[in-house]
Design a protein around this motif. Structure first.
Motif, PDB file in Angstrom:
ATOM      1  N   THR A 116      -9.533  77.794 -16.620  1.00  0.00           N
ATOM      2  CA  THR A 116     -10.971  77.621 -16.769  1.00  0.00           C
ATOM      3  C   THR A 116     -11.517  77.177 -15.422  1.00  0.00           C
ATOM      4  O   THR A 116     -11.065  76.170 -14.864  1.00  0.00           O
ATOM      5  N   ILE A 117     -12.483  77.888 -14.885  1.00  0.00           N
ATOM      6  CA  ILE A 117     -12.907  77.679 -13.502  1.00  0.00           C
ATOM      7  C   ILE A 117     -13.959  76.582 -13.404  1.00  0.00           C
ATOM      8  O   ILE A 117     -14.973  76.605 -14.113  1.00  0.00           O
ATOM      9  N   ASP A 118     -13.722  75.644 -12.508  1.00  0.00           N
ATOM     10  CA  ASP A 118     -14.707  74.635 -12.132  1.00  0.00           C
ATOM     11  C   ASP A 118     -15.258  75.020 -10.767  1.00  0.00           C
ATOM     12  O   ASP A 118     -14.544  74.935  -9.763  1.00  0.00           O
ATOM     13  N   PRO A 119     -16.531  75.465 -10.687  1.00  0.00           N
ATOM     14  CA  PRO A 119     -17.086  75.894  -9.398  1.00  0.00           C
ATOM     15  C   PRO A 119     -17.013  74.823  -8.319  1.00  0.00           C
ATOM     16  O   PRO A 119     -16.923  75.138  -7.130  1.00  0.00           O
ATOM     17  N   ASN A 120     -17.060  73.551  -8.731  1.00  0.00           N
ATOM     18  CA  ASN A 120     -17.022  72.465  -7.750  1.00  0.00           C
ATOM     19  C   ASN A 120     -15.681  72.396  -7.022  1.00  0.00           C
ATOM     20  O   ASN A 120     -15.584  71.807  -5.935  1.00  0.00           O
ATOM     21  N   GLU A 121     -14.650  72.978  -7.617  1.00  0.00           N
ATOM     22  CA  GLU A 121     -13.333  72.964  -6.988  1.00  0.00           C
ATOM     23  C   GLU A 121     -13.081  74.213  -6.148  1.00  0.00           C
ATOM     24  O   GLU A 121     -12.060  74.310  -5.469  1.00  0.00           O
ATOM     25  N   LEU A 122     -14.002  75.150  -6.189  1.00  0.00           N
ATOM     26  CA  LEU A 122     -13.873  76.378  -5.411  1.00  0.00           C
ATOM     27  C   LEU A 122     -14.409  76.172  -4.003  1.00  0.00           C
ATOM     28  O   LEU A 122     -15.495  75.606  -3.822  1.00  0.00           O
ATOM     29  N   SER A 123     -13.674  76.631  -3.009  1.00  0.00           N
ATOM     30  CA  SER A 123     -14.181  76.618  -1.648  1.00  0.00           C
ATOM     31  C   SER A 123     -15.169  77.773  -1.471  1.00  0.00           C
ATOM     32  O   SER A 123     -15.365  78.591  -2.369  1.00  0.00           O
ATOM     33  N   ASP A 124     -15.795  77.840  -0.297  1.00  0.00           N
ATOM     34  CA  ASP A 124     -16.738  78.921  -0.034  1.00  0.00           C
ATOM     35  C   ASP A 124     -16.032  80.271  -0.118  1.00  0.00           C
ATOM     36  O   ASP A 124     -14.872  80.416   0.284  1.00  0.00           O
ATOM     37  N   LEU A 125     -16.727  81.249  -0.645  1.00  0.00           N
ATOM     38  CA  LEU A 125     -16.140  82.581  -0.782  1.00  0.00           C
ATOM     39  C   LEU A 125     -17.206  83.635  -0.540  1.00  0.00           C
ATOM     40  O   LEU A 125     -18.408  83.366  -0.665  1.00  0.00           O
ATOM     41  N   ASP A 126     -16.755  84.824  -0.197  1.00  0.00           N
ATOM     42  CA  ASP A 126     -17.659  85.931   0.134  1.00  0.00           C
ATOM     43  C   ASP A 126     -17.676  87.024  -0.922  1.00  0.00           C
ATOM     44  O   ASP A 126     -18.601  87.848  -0.937  1.00  0.00           O
ATOM     45  N   LEU A 127     -16.673  87.056  -1.770  1.00  0.00           N
ATOM     46  CA  LEU A 127     -16.508  88.167  -2.711  1.00  0.00           C
ATOM     47  C   LEU A 127     -15.820  87.677  -3.977  1.00  0.00           C
ATOM     48  O   LEU A 127     -14.852  86.915  -3.902  1.00  0.00           O
ATOM     49  N   ILE A 128     -16.342  88.074  -5.118  1.00  0.00           N
ATOM     50  CA  ILE A 128     -15.657  87.878  -6.398  1.00  0.00           C
ATOM     51  C   ILE A 128     -15.193  89.242  -6.890  1.00  0.00           C
ATOM     52  O   ILE A 128     -15.983  90.184  -6.977  1.00  0.00           O
ATOM     53  N   CYS A 129     -13.909  89.362  -7.190  1.00  0.00           N
ATOM     54  CA  CYS A 129     -13.348  90.572  -7.796  1.00  0.00           C
ATOM     55  C   CYS A 129     -13.045  90.278  -9.252  1.00  0.00           C
ATOM     56  O   CYS A 129     -12.466  89.235  -9.563  1.00  0.00           O
ATOM     57  N   ALA A 130     -13.381  91.185 -10.134  1.00  0.00           N
ATOM     58  CA  ALA A 130     -13.130  90.926 -11.555  1.00  0.00           C
ATOM     59  C   ALA A 130     -13.085  92.227 -12.342  1.00  0.00           C
ATOM     60  O   ALA A 130     -14.067  92.968 -12.374  1.00  0.00           O
ATOM     61  N   GLY A 131     -11.947  92.488 -12.962  1.00  0.00           N
ATOM     62  CA  GLY A 131     -11.871  93.531 -13.973  1.00  0.00           C
ATOM     63  C   GLY A 131     -12.021  92.823 -15.300  1.00  0.00           C
ATOM     64  O   GLY A 131     -11.035  92.561 -15.977  1.00  0.00           O
TER      65      GLY A 131
END
Length: 373
Positions: free
Chosen positions: A55-70
């Protein structure tokens, strides 16, 4: 400039493999709730120091440029019940993508799903998805691409969506230049396990140890009777008896001649199963779409061999090395088949990734997003 991406609903990493082949992309982490798929993912890729979520917590994500998702497609697929957002929680997982995109503002989104999404609920499901992305400020492009046109001999039509915060990207991704898949090229004939194929085609493989119809090493005579008998010899041809060649009497006083070239066949013991209205393809046509539930094989001179797990992985563009890294962790054949069926085709992702990289190098979209805060 390096494009940092997060691999959502990662499966066995088709997006990651495809972008790695292009170069200029860096995976910062992944999420995958299926423990067996995650087991394979961790074996295939170097995940040391990378983020992992169920389960993703956005606060724990570093900066990113692209989300990939199937994002899970069963609720939209024509093969499923097509429940969509209303009654199937898998369908609502798209909004997890929107939630992370709202929090992290990546410059790009690269999404994959089944073509059935285009027509689901009279187009209202797609309208909901597109409206959510437009409200977040994204410009959209989408196209249905066939994996058979990108170097793998499998008919696999999928919907690809590219969303960008930079208007320069809109209308620049699709259509994609593509080449036709290479046919199987046998160089040295012989028994299964000893044949030698040209490396530009689909190679020979070790056989699985599974039982059941077509599951072992040997090739089997096709018998379409209700209670089939496996034999090396054809039935006695008569005018008033179904010999298994067709369902019509009086059509068996002749010789059944098969082509020399192998044909793709789908779930041979279930005559009612169809893909594109057929169970058996013409010689040298690409394989049927690899799915998580069907069984696939090759029929040649009246005999059939089930596709092995490694061949299914090859049909999605994964390397033998990647397959063996996953297999050696103890994953059973059934799970390896399912992983291939649920995966995204690696060469298609590479083709899209190259376009994204070219446009980003030209317009510095990711750099501009960072400077704008």
């Amino acid at each position: 400039m390096i494009i940092r991406f997060f691999d959502m609903f990662a499966g066995i990493g088709g997006f990651r493999s495809g972008l790695a082949a292009v170069g200029g992309f860096e995976c910062i982490g992944h999420c995958e709730i299926d423990k067996y798929a995650n087991q394979a993912y961790n074996a295939i890729y170097d995940v040391r120091g990378k983020l992992y979520f169920e389960t993703i917590d956005p606060n724990e994500l570093s900066d990113l440029d692209l989300i990939c998702a199937g994002f899970p497609c069963q609720s939209f697929s024509v093969a499923g019940k097509r429940l969509g957002f209303a009654d199937d929680t898998r369908g609502t997982l798209f909004f997890e993508i929107a939630r992370i995109a709202r929090a992290k503002r990546p410059a790009f989104l690269l999404l994959e799903n089944v073509p059935g999404l285009l027509s689901h609920d009279g187009g209202r499901t797609l309208d909901t998805i597109f409206s959510a992305l437009v409200e977040l400020g994204y410009h959209l492009e989408w196209c249905v691409l066939n994996s058979a046109h990108f170097g793998v001999p499998q008919q696999r039509r999928r919907l690809y969506i590219v969303a960008s915060l930079g208007a320069e990207c809109a209308g620049r991704i699709f259509p994609l230049a593509s080449g036709n898949a290479e046919n199987l090229k046998e160089l040295i004939p012989g028994p299964q396990g000893q044949r030698v194929y040209d490396p530009s085609g689909v190679a020979c493989t070790q056989c699985a140890g599974s039982g059941g119809w077509g599951g072992k090493t040997g090739l089997y005579f096709i018998d379409m009777n209700p209670n089939p008998i496996i034999t090396d010899h054809a039935r006695c041809i008569t005018a008033r008896q179904d010999s298994g060649v067709s369902n019509h009497r009086g059509e068996h006083t002749a010789v059944l001649v098969e082509d020399d070239a192998p044909r793709a066949i789908l779930t041979p013991d279930r005559e009612t199963v169809r893909q594109q209205g057929r169970r058996v393809k013409e010689p040298d046509e690409p394989m049927f779409t690899i799915t998580a539930q069907d069984r696939h094989g090759v029929v040649h001179h009246g005999r059939i061999r089930k596709l092995m797990p490694i061949e299914c992985w090859r049909l999605q563009g994964f390397t033998d090395e990647q397959f063996y890294k996953a297999q050696v962790t103890g994953l059973k054949d059934g799970r390896l088949y399912k992983m291939a069926g649920n995966a995204v085709s690696v060469p298609v992702i590479s083709a899209i990734g190259r376009k994204i990289k070219e446009i980003n190098d030209e317009y510095h979209i990711t750099e501009r997003m960072k400077n704008n805060g």
